[in-house]
Design a protein around this motif. Structure first.
Motif, mmCIF file in Angstrom:
data_model
loop_
_atom_site.group_PDB
_atom_site.id
_atom_site.type_symbol
_atom_site.label_atom_id
_atom_site.label_comp_id
_atom_site.label_asym_id
_atom_site.label_seq_id
_atom_site.Cartn_x
_atom_site.Cartn_y
_atom_site.Cartn_z
ATOM 1 N N LYS A 279 0.840 -1.197 0.000
ATOM 2 C CA LYS A 279 0.000 0.000 0.000
ATOM 3 C C LYS A 279 0.875 1.248 0.000
ATOM 4 C CE LYS A 279 -3.939 2.124 2.359
ATOM 5 N NZ LYS A 279 -4.874 2.032 3.507
ATOM 6 N N GLN A 280 0.540 2.188 -0.886
ATOM 7 C CA GLN A 280 1.332 3.402 -1.036
ATOM 8 C C GLN A 280 0.838 4.516 -0.110
ATOM 9 O OE1 GLN A 280 3.981 3.468 -3.571
ATOM 10 N NE2 GLN A 280 3.513 1.309 -3.229
ATOM 11 N N ALA A 281 1.755 5.394 0.297
ATOM 12 C CA ALA A 281 1.370 6.572 1.080
ATOM 13 C C ALA A 281 0.659 7.562 0.166
ATOM 14 C CB ALA A 281 2.611 7.215 1.695
ATOM 15 N N PRO A 282 -0.301 8.343 0.698
ATOM 16 C CA PRO A 282 -1.002 9.333 -0.142
ATOM 17 C C PRO A 282 -0.010 10.311 -0.758
ATOM 18 C CG PRO A 282 -2.121 9.052 1.958
ATOM 19 C CD PRO A 282 -0.812 8.339 2.074
ATOM 20 N N SER A 283 -0.258 10.710 -1.981
ATOM 21 C CA SER A 283 0.608 11.677 -2.654
ATOM 22 C C SER A 283 -0.257 12.671 -3.420
ATOM 23 C CB SER A 283 1.573 10.973 -3.607
ATOM 24 O OG SER A 283 0.863 10.195 -4.553
ATOM 25 N N ILE A 284 0.329 13.850 -3.709
ATOM 26 C CA ILE A 284 -0.393 14.894 -4.431
ATOM 27 C C ILE A 284 -0.447 14.536 -5.908
ATOM 28 C CG2 ILE A 284 -0.280 17.307 -5.175
ATOM 29 C CD1 ILE A 284 0.799 18.014 -2.438
ATOM 30 N N LEU A 285 -1.667 14.536 -6.452
ATOM 31 C CA LEU A 285 -1.863 14.189 -7.855
ATOM 32 C C LEU A 285 -2.609 15.312 -8.565
ATOM 33 C CD1 LEU A 285 -3.015 10.440 -7.564
ATOM 34 C CD2 LEU A 285 -0.723 11.297 -8.008
ATOM 35 N N VAL A 286 -2.245 15.543 -9.821
ATOM 36 C CA VAL A 286 -2.976 16.495 -10.673
ATOM 37 C C VAL A 286 -3.223 15.824 -12.013
ATOM 38 C CG1 VAL A 286 -1.953 18.509 -9.560
ATOM 39 C CG2 VAL A 286 -0.855 17.535 -11.592
ATOM 40 N N PRO A 287 -4.239 16.289 -12.752
ATOM 41 C CA PRO A 287 -4.467 15.733 -14.083
ATOM 42 C C PRO A 287 -3.252 15.971 -14.990
ATOM 43 C CG PRO A 287 -6.382 16.958 -13.351
ATOM 44 C CD PRO A 287 -5.300 17.245 -12.364
ATOM 45 N N ARG A 288 -3.019 15.053 -15.880
ATOM 46 C CA ARG A 288 -1.885 15.160 -16.785
ATOM 47 C C ARG A 288 -2.008 16.391 -17.685
ATOM 48 N NH1 ARG A 288 0.624 9.857 -19.795
ATOM 49 N NH2 ARG A 288 2.432 10.861 -20.772
ATOM 50 N N THR A 289 -3.242 16.828 -17.957
ATOM 51 C CA THR A 289 -3.465 17.984 -18.838
ATOM 52 C C THR A 289 -3.149 19.308 -18.157
ATOM 53 O OG1 THR A 289 -5.800 17.986 -18.175
ATOM 54 C CG2 THR A 289 -5.237 16.811 -20.203
ATOM 55 N N SER A 290 -2.775 19.267 -16.873
ATOM 56 C CA SER A 290 -2.475 20.516 -16.159
ATOM 57 C C SER A 290 -1.173 21.151 -16.637
ATOM 58 C CB SER A 290 -2.370 20.246 -14.649
ATOM 59 O OG SER A 290 -3.548 19.647 -14.160
ATOM 60 N N PHE A 291 -0.286 20.380 -17.215
ATOM 61 C CA PHE A 291 1.043 20.883 -17.535
ATOM 62 C C PHE A 291 1.019 21.748 -18.798
ATOM 63 C CE2 PHE A 291 1.865 17.509 -14.647
ATOM 64 C CZ PHE A 291 3.023 17.893 -13.966
ATOM 65 N N VAL A 292 1.875 22.751 -18.782
ATOM 66 C CA VAL A 292 2.026 23.629 -19.932
ATOM 67 C C VAL A 292 2.907 22.898 -20.952
ATOM 68 C CG1 VAL A 292 2.856 25.855 -20.769
ATOM 69 C CG2 VAL A 292 1.837 25.673 -18.480
ATOM 70 N N GLY A 293 2.331 22.552 -22.074
ATOM 71 C CA GLY A 293 3.069 21.791 -23.078
ATOM 72 C C GLY A 293 3.044 20.317 -22.753
ATOM 73 N N SER A 294 4.003 19.824 -21.984
ATOM 74 C CA SER A 294 4.074 18.413 -21.627
ATOM 75 C C SER A 294 4.534 18.284 -20.186
ATOM 76 C CB SER A 294 5.043 17.668 -22.559
ATOM 77 O OG SER A 294 6.363 18.146 -22.364
ATOM 78 N N VAL A 295 4.493 17.055 -19.655
ATOM 79 C CA VAL A 295 4.880 16.818 -18.266
ATOM 80 C C VAL A 295 6.331 17.237 -18.036
ATOM 81 C CG1 VAL A 295 5.179 15.040 -16.505
ATOM 82 C CG2 VAL A 295 3.185 14.971 -18.012
ATOM 83 N N SER A 296 7.179 17.039 -19.061
ATOM 84 C CA SER A 296 8.605 17.342 -18.905
ATOM 85 C C SER A 296 8.872 18.829 -18.706
ATOM 86 C CB SER A 296 9.379 16.840 -20.130
ATOM 87 O OG SER A 296 8.906 17.461 -21.304
ATOM 88 N N SER A 297 7.889 19.693 -19.019
ATOM 89 C CA SER A 297 8.093 21.141 -18.833
ATOM 90 C C SER A 297 8.135 21.519 -17.364
ATOM 91 C CB SER A 297 6.976 21.920 -19.527
ATOM 92 O OG SER A 297 5.743 21.770 -18.824
ATOM 93 N N ASN A 298 7.481 20.690 -16.501
ATOM 94 C CA ASN A 298 7.425 20.957 -15.062
ATOM 95 C C ASN A 298 6.848 22.331 -14.740
ATOM 96 O OD1 ASN A 298 8.346 18.518 -13.947
ATOM 97 N ND2 ASN A 298 10.470 19.063 -14.332
ATOM 98 N N GLN A 299 5.862 22.784 -15.544
ATOM 99 C CA GLN A 299 5.193 24.058 -15.310
ATOM 100 C C GLN A 299 3.688 23.890 -15.378
ATOM 101 O OE1 GLN A 299 6.995 26.601 -18.320
ATOM 102 N NE2 GLN A 299 8.194 27.660 -16.751
ATOM 103 N N VAL A 300 2.977 24.516 -14.441
ATOM 104 C CA VAL A 300 1.519 24.508 -14.449
ATOM 105 C C VAL A 300 1.036 25.921 -14.133
ATOM 106 C CG1 VAL A 300 1.380 22.093 -13.708
ATOM 107 C CG2 VAL A 300 1.317 23.923 -11.992
ATOM 108 N N PHE A 301 -0.205 26.184 -14.518
ATOM 109 C CA PHE A 301 -0.855 27.444 -14.120
ATOM 110 C C PHE A 301 -1.759 27.159 -12.935
ATOM 111 C CE2 PHE A 301 0.200 28.997 -18.425
ATOM 112 C CZ PHE A 301 0.696 30.256 -18.090
ATOM 113 N N VAL A 302 -1.609 27.984 -11.886
ATOM 114 C CA VAL A 302 -2.434 27.868 -10.690
ATOM 115 C C VAL A 302 -3.416 29.041 -10.670
ATOM 116 C CG1 VAL A 302 -2.426 27.823 -8.171
ATOM 117 C CG2 VAL A 302 -0.573 26.735 -9.449
ATOM 118 N N LEU A 303 -4.639 28.782 -10.246
ATOM 119 C CA LEU A 303 -5.657 29.827 -10.173
ATOM 120 C C LEU A 303 -5.502 30.613 -8.870
ATOM 121 C CD1 LEU A 303 -8.269 31.138 -11.291
ATOM 122 C CD2 LEU A 303 -9.541 29.417 -9.966
#
Length: 355
Positions: A279-303
């Motif tokens: 069993k895994q410990a809880p972790s923070i998850l976001v939708p894959r579509t949140s990233f600017v461009g692709s996941v490798s960009s490591n950038q998201v927009f927060v409201l």
């Protein structure tokens, strides 16, 4: 007349099709316009709440059983098959005699090699005595000794061929195919004699994707199921993980499986590998579509909920888990990320949330 009517009908149908396409395009454009209009001048976006979730890494994949050992047994000596002691379906053990090749010619070669060795030994003794009295040179004595060694090697080779006249199984297994009959002639070019398979242990070959292979290592214990024997569970162990993905970007995996005492599983059957993880410990998850461009960009927009504007945030992405991505740093539980419309955003852009 008929040709003119057909041509007219074709033209009418084509015009109707064009009209339908234009109407559909108009509706799509109206929908896009309405989507943007909902923002009241701001950029319309969709959002998701940052949550902590327990990740379920368990998965199962199907594959095919293959023998751990499989051997196409070839002849090593030329000769005629004089006896066959096994048939298809027989279980054999390592070293068991399966068939015999007529060894008449082979025995003759061995007898000749023995006679040559005896003569070489006598010649060496004679040269040795003569050397003491000065009758032969050191070089002649050395040649006599070399002749003895060569004769001994030829005898050893001939003896090996006589032993190989008894065709022995090199592994434990079952005779799956027999390719020879009594009286058949085999040659030294490698006539196929038997196909032997060992199903006491099998290998289950499966393919896993990049997110699954990241959690596997050689030696992992795996539960194996077979639809043919639904009430039985078999034990498996990961024995091979490909270092490179195949053309479909999956990684081939081999799982060594212990068969039951009656060897119920057979090569070619389908099996299911069940991968269970702690069993895994809880972790923070976001939708894959949140990233600017692709996941490798490591950038998201927060409201920014106080001003309803977008804020560019640098994050550290972890594992990709289906449609979600684990966030190691940069976001807190309860914040809101923008999941669509990022192409129109910049730092501080006014946004309007569309449900």
């Amino acid at each position: 007349m008929k040709r003119g009517i057909i041509t007219a009908l074709i033209i009418i149908v084509a015009l109707a099709g064009i009209a339908m396409v234009l109407d559909n395009n108009k509706k799509k454009n109206e929908a896009k316009t309405a989507f943007i209009a909902e923002g009241g001048g701001a950029v319309a976006v969709r959002v998701a709440t940052v949550e902590k979730k327990v990740t379920d890494l368990d998965f199962s994949v199907n594959g095919t059983f293959v023998p751990k050992q499989e051997l196409n047994f070839l002849s090593e000596n030329a000769g005629r098959v004089s006896k066959i002691f096994v048939d298809e379906g027989d279980r054999v053990t390592k070293g068991q005699i399966l068939a015999r090749i007529d060894a008449e010619i082979i025995n003759t070669d061995k007898e000749t090699a023995q006679a040559n060795l005896q003569n070489a030994i006598k010649d060496e003794a004679r040269y040795s005595n003569s050397f003491k009295t000065g009758g032969v040179t050191q070089q002649q004595l050395d040649q006599a000794k070399l002749a003895v060694e060569n004769a001994r090697l030829r005898l050893q080779s001939a003896s090996r061929k006589v032993s190989d006249a008894n065709i022995k199984s090199p592994i434990n297994g079952i005779i799956n195919k027999r390719y020879i009959e009594v009286g058949a002639f085999v040659n030294t070019q490698g006539t196929q004699l038997f196909e032997i398979v060992d199903v006491s242990k099998l290998k289950l070959r499966v393919n896993v994707n990049e997110s699954q292979v990241a959690h596997l290592k050689v030696g992992d214990k795996i539960e194996i199921k077979s639809s043919v024997f639904p009430t039985e569970k078999f034990n498996g162990k990961v024995s091979f993980i490909a270092a490179k993905a195949d053309a479909s970007l999956n990684f081939p995996i081999e799982i060594e499986v212990d068969n039951n005492t009656s060897n119920s599983l057979r090569a070619g059957m389908y099996g299911t590998a069940v991968f269970n993880f702690p069993k895994q410990a809880p972790s923070i998850l976001v939708p894959r579509t949140s990233f600017v461009g692709s996941v490798s960009s490591n950038q998201v927009f927060v409201l920014d909920t106080t001003t309803n504007t977008s804020k560019l945030r640098k994050v550290v992405a972890g594992r990709i888990l289906g449609d979600s991505v684990e966030i190691l740093e940069g976001l807190n539980e309860g914040e809101t990320v923008i999941t669509s419309g990022q192409i129109n955003l910049a730092e501080g852009t006014a946004v309007s949330i569309v449900k």
